[in-house]
Scaffold this motif. Sequence first.
Motif, PDB file in Angstrom:
ATOM      1  N   TYR A 126       0.795  -1.220   0.000  1.00 61.75           N
ATOM      2  CA  TYR A 126       0.000   0.000   0.000  1.00 61.75           C
ATOM      3  C   TYR A 126       0.840   1.288   0.000  1.00 61.75           C
ATOM      4  CZ  TYR A 126      -4.450  -2.395   1.021  1.00 61.75           C
ATOM      5  OH  TYR A 126      -5.590  -3.167   0.959  1.00 61.75           O
ATOM      6  N   ARG A 127       2.160   1.182  -0.109  1.00 63.72           N
ATOM      7  CA  ARG A 127       2.985   2.391  -0.043  1.00 63.72           C
ATOM      8  C   ARG A 127       2.699   3.362  -1.187  1.00 63.72           C
ATOM      9  NH1 ARG A 127       8.806  -0.138   0.746  1.00 63.72           N
ATOM     10  NH2 ARG A 127       7.771  -1.665  -0.567  1.00 63.72           N
ATOM     11  N   GLU A 128       2.412   2.833  -2.380  1.00 64.93           N
ATOM     12  CA  GLU A 128       2.183   3.641  -3.577  1.00 64.93           C
ATOM     13  C   GLU A 128       1.082   2.989  -4.407  1.00 64.93           C
ATOM     14  OE1 GLU A 128       3.795   6.394  -4.723  1.00 64.93           O
ATOM     15  OE2 GLU A 128       5.211   6.508  -3.056  1.00 64.93           O
ATOM     16  N   HIS A 129       0.498   3.743  -5.325  1.00 65.11           N
ATOM     17  CA  HIS A 129      -0.384   3.136  -6.326  1.00 65.11           C
ATOM     18  C   HIS A 129       0.448   2.083  -7.041  1.00 65.11           C
ATOM     19  CE1 HIS A 129      -2.718   2.528  -9.956  1.00 65.11           C
ATOM     20  NE2 HIS A 129      -3.695   3.271  -9.446  1.00 65.11           N
ATOM     21  N   PRO A 130      -0.070   0.860  -7.239  1.00 65.85           N
ATOM     22  CA  PRO A 130       0.762  -0.203  -7.829  1.00 65.85           C
ATOM     23  C   PRO A 130       1.197   0.061  -9.267  1.00 65.85           C
ATOM     24  CG  PRO A 130      -1.507  -0.947  -7.559  1.00 65.85           C
ATOM     25  CD  PRO A 130      -1.401   0.379  -6.876  1.00 65.85           C
ATOM     26  N   ASP A 131       0.475   0.882 -10.022  1.00 64.79           N
ATOM     27  CA  ASP A 131       0.854   1.250 -11.387  1.00 64.79           C
ATOM     28  C   ASP A 131       1.157   0.022 -12.249  1.00 64.79           C
ATOM     29  OD1 ASP A 131       1.306   2.925 -13.532  1.00 64.79           O
ATOM     30  OD2 ASP A 131       3.381   3.353 -12.978  1.00 64.79           O
ATOM     31  N   VAL A 132       0.242  -0.946 -12.220  1.00 65.35           N
ATOM     32  CA  VAL A 132       0.376  -2.156 -13.034  1.00 65.35           C
ATOM     33  C   VAL A 132      -0.548  -2.012 -14.244  1.00 65.35           C
ATOM     34  CG1 VAL A 132       0.012  -4.661 -13.098  1.00 65.35           C
ATOM     35  CG2 VAL A 132       0.911  -3.567 -11.018  1.00 65.35           C
ATOM     36  N   LEU A 133       0.022  -2.089 -15.442  1.00 67.39           N
ATOM     37  CA  LEU A 133      -0.767  -1.985 -16.664  1.00 67.39           C
ATOM     38  C   LEU A 133      -1.329  -3.371 -17.005  1.00 67.39           C
ATOM     39  CD1 LEU A 133      -1.717  -0.091 -18.916  1.00 67.39           C
ATOM     40  CD2 LEU A 133       0.347  -0.716 -20.181  1.00 67.39           C
ATOM     41  N   VAL A 134      -2.656  -3.470 -17.040  1.00 66.14           N
ATOM     42  CA  VAL A 134      -3.344  -4.746 -17.249  1.00 66.14           C
ATOM     43  C   VAL A 134      -4.096  -4.707 -18.576  1.00 66.14           C
ATOM     44  CG1 VAL A 134      -5.160  -6.272 -16.347  1.00 66.14           C
ATOM     45  CG2 VAL A 134      -3.607  -5.104 -14.762  1.00 66.14           C
ATOM     46  N   GLN A 135      -3.977  -5.778 -19.355  1.00 63.17           N
ATOM     47  CA  GLN A 135      -4.753  -5.921 -20.594  1.00 63.17           C
ATOM     48  C   GLN A 135      -6.131  -6.428 -20.180  1.00 63.17           C
ATOM     49  OE1 GLN A 135      -3.108  -5.336 -23.762  1.00 63.17           O
ATOM     50  NE2 GLN A 135      -5.219  -5.133 -24.449  1.00 63.17           N
ATOM     51  N   VAL A 136      -7.106  -5.536 -20.125  1.00 63.34           N
ATOM     52  CA  VAL A 136      -8.452  -5.873 -19.672  1.00 63.34           C
ATOM     53  C   VAL A 136      -9.191  -6.677 -20.729  1.00 63.34           C
ATOM     54  CG1 VAL A 136     -10.670  -4.899 -18.940  1.00 63.34           C
ATOM     55  CG2 VAL A 136      -8.526  -3.842 -18.191  1.00 63.34           C
ATOM     56  N   ASN A 137      -9.096  -6.250 -21.971  1.00 62.19           N
ATOM     57  CA  ASN A 137      -9.661  -6.963 -23.117  1.00 62.19           C
ATOM     58  C   ASN A 137      -8.818  -6.576 -24.327  1.00 62.19           C
ATOM     59  OD1 ASN A 137     -10.752  -4.539 -24.346  1.00 62.19           O
ATOM     60  ND2 ASN A 137     -12.441  -4.630 -22.879  1.00 62.19           N
ATOM     61  N   PRO A 138      -9.107  -7.115 -25.512  1.00 61.63           N
ATOM     62  CA  PRO A 138      -8.242  -6.816 -26.661  1.00 61.63           C
ATOM     63  C   PRO A 138      -8.069  -5.330 -26.976  1.00 61.63           C
ATOM     64  CG  PRO A 138      -9.651  -8.669 -27.155  1.00 61.63           C
ATOM     65  CD  PRO A 138     -10.123  -8.132 -25.837  1.00 61.63           C
ATOM     66  N   SER A 139      -9.038  -4.493 -26.586  1.00 60.00           N
ATOM     67  CA  SER A 139      -8.932  -3.077 -26.927  1.00 60.00           C
ATOM     68  C   SER A 139      -8.759  -2.146 -25.721  1.00 60.00           C
ATOM     69  CB  SER A 139     -10.185  -2.648 -27.705  1.00 60.00           C
ATOM     70  OG  SER A 139     -11.337  -2.821 -26.908  1.00 60.00           O
ATOM     71  N   LEU A 140      -8.567  -2.711 -24.528  1.00 64.09           N
ATOM     72  CA  LEU A 140      -8.469  -1.865 -23.343  1.00 64.09           C
ATOM     73  C   LEU A 140      -7.359  -2.331 -22.416  1.00 64.09           C
ATOM     74  CD1 LEU A 140      -9.615   0.408 -21.505  1.00 64.09           C
ATOM     75  CD2 LEU A 140     -11.145  -1.322 -20.533  1.00 64.09           C
ATOM     76  N   ARG A 141      -6.476  -1.386 -22.086  1.00 59.98           N
ATOM     77  CA  ARG A 141      -5.455  -1.608 -21.061  1.00 59.98           C
ATOM     78  C   ARG A 141      -5.673  -0.564 -19.986  1.00 59.98           C
ATOM     79  NH1 ARG A 141       0.318  -2.304 -23.591  1.00 59.98           N
ATOM     80  NH2 ARG A 141       0.165  -0.050 -23.535  1.00 59.98           N
ATOM     81  N   SER A 142      -5.438  -0.945 -18.732  1.00 58.37           N
ATOM     82  CA  SER A 142      -5.730  -0.025 -17.639  1.00 58.37           C
ATOM     83  C   SER A 142      -4.775  -0.227 -16.473  1.00 58.37           C
ATOM     84  CB  SER A 142      -7.171  -0.235 -17.160  1.00 58.37           C
ATOM     85  OG  SER A 142      -7.467   0.616 -16.067  1.00 58.37           O
ATOM     86  N   THR A 143      -4.551   0.857 -15.731  1.00 62.31           N
ATOM     87  CA  THR A 143      -3.779   0.797 -14.489  1.00 62.31           C
ATOM     88  C   THR A 143      -4.703   0.934 -13.275  1.00 62.31           C
ATOM     89  OG1 THR A 143      -3.419   3.190 -14.514  1.00 62.31           O
ATOM     90  CG2 THR A 143      -1.703   1.798 -15.546  1.00 62.31           C
ATOM     91  N   ALA A 144      -6.013   0.770 -13.474  1.00 64.36           N
ATOM     92  CA  ALA A 144      -6.979   0.932 -12.383  1.00 64.36           C
ATOM     93  C   ALA A 144      -6.637  -0.017 -11.232  1.00 64.36           C
ATOM     94  CB  ALA A 144      -8.394   0.674 -12.870  1.00 64.36           C
ATOM     95  N   ALA A 145      -6.703   0.534 -10.019  1.00 62.40           N
ATOM     96  CA  ALA A 145      -6.375  -0.270  -8.840  1.00 62.40           C
ATOM     97  C   ALA A 145      -7.092   0.297  -7.620  1.00 62.40           C
ATOM     98  CB  ALA A 145      -4.862  -0.275  -8.605  1.00 62.40           C
ATOM     99  N   GLY A 146      -7.256  -0.566  -6.642  1.00 61.49           N
ATOM    100  CA  GLY A 146      -7.863  -0.175  -5.385  1.00 61.49           C
ATOM    101  C   GLY A 146      -9.367  -0.335  -5.385  1.00 61.49           C
ATOM    102  N   ARG A 147      -9.955  -0.036  -4.247  1.00 60.34           N
ATOM    103  CA  ARG A 147     -11.393  -0.222  -4.047  1.00 60.34           C
ATOM    104  C   ARG A 147     -12.213   0.571  -5.052  1.00 60.34           C
ATOM    105  NH1 ARG A 147     -15.903   0.916   0.051  1.00 60.34           N
ATOM    106  NH2 ARG A 147     -16.515  -1.194   0.615  1.00 60.34           N
ATOM    107  N   TYR A 148     -11.726   1.742  -5.443  1.00 59.26           N
ATOM    108  CA  TYR A 148     -12.475   2.623  -6.340  1.00 59.26           C
ATOM    109  C   TYR A 148     -11.852   2.691  -7.732  1.00 59.26           C
ATOM    110  CZ  TYR A 148     -14.009   3.649  -1.653  1.00 59.26           C
ATOM    111  OH  TYR A 148     -14.460   3.503  -0.354  1.00 59.26           O
ATOM    112  N   GLN A 149     -10.906   1.785  -8.009  1.00 60.25           N
ATOM    113  CA  GLN A 149     -10.290   1.623  -9.322  1.00 60.25           C
ATOM    114  C   GLN A 149      -9.717   2.930  -9.868  1.00 60.25           C
ATOM    115  OE1 GLN A 149     -10.115  -1.846 -11.111  1.00 60.25           O
ATOM    116  NE2 GLN A 149      -9.792  -1.701  -8.912  1.00 60.25           N
ATOM    117  N   PHE A 150      -8.800   3.496  -9.102  1.00 59.18           N
ATOM    118  CA  PHE A 150      -8.120   4.727  -9.486  1.00 59.18           C
ATOM    119  C   PHE A 150      -7.037   4.450 -10.515  1.00 59.18           C
ATOM    120  CE2 PHE A 150      -9.125   5.667  -4.894  1.00 59.18           C
ATOM    121  CZ  PHE A 150     -10.098   6.620  -5.147  1.00 59.18           C
ATOM    122  N   LEU A 151      -6.894   5.332 -11.493  1.00 59.11           N
ATOM    123  CA  LEU A 151      -5.838   5.224 -12.493  1.00 59.11           C
ATOM    124  C   LEU A 151      -4.545   5.813 -11.944  1.00 59.11           C
ATOM    125  CD1 LEU A 151      -7.853   6.296 -15.657  1.00 59.11           C
ATOM    126  CD2 LEU A 151      -7.357   3.972 -14.845  1.00 59.11           C
TER     127      LEU A 151
END
Length: 153
Positions: free
Chosen positions: A44-69
Amino acid sequence: MPRIECSRNLAAFLDLLAFSEGTKGRGDDGYNKLVNPAGFFGDYREHPDVLVQVNPSLRSTAAGRYQFLSRHWRHYQAALGLPDFGPLSQDKWAIQLIRERRALADIEAGRIDEAMRKCNNIWASLPGAGYGQPEHPLETLLAKFTEFGGVLA
């Protein structure tokens, strides 16, 4: 349940957001959840900043309870004096976003449909967001709000 002390309606709205974003009840009640289909983060020290391939056309760094970018983390960390990306910091950040959308008074008054309309440009899972991602029906979210202890107008 949010970790911050707040009103009944605000707590229910924060739970509604977590439910809508698919994080409520997962891991540390969503506070350590990476965007689907990824799993969880452990620091929890920092936003994890992990880029995830959500689907073929969407990548996101959303994380946490409220899915912050991650791109917004440094701004809100500095603006709110957040010491980390922990649960209390995430709650404070979510409340700040709600405040910026001028939806706090609507939440307190039980005008949840109006509050969701004001916040749907932040949370893609809210009705009318229009980001091409799955959105929950208004009726489902209003029912969840009352299930989570909120009082509608």
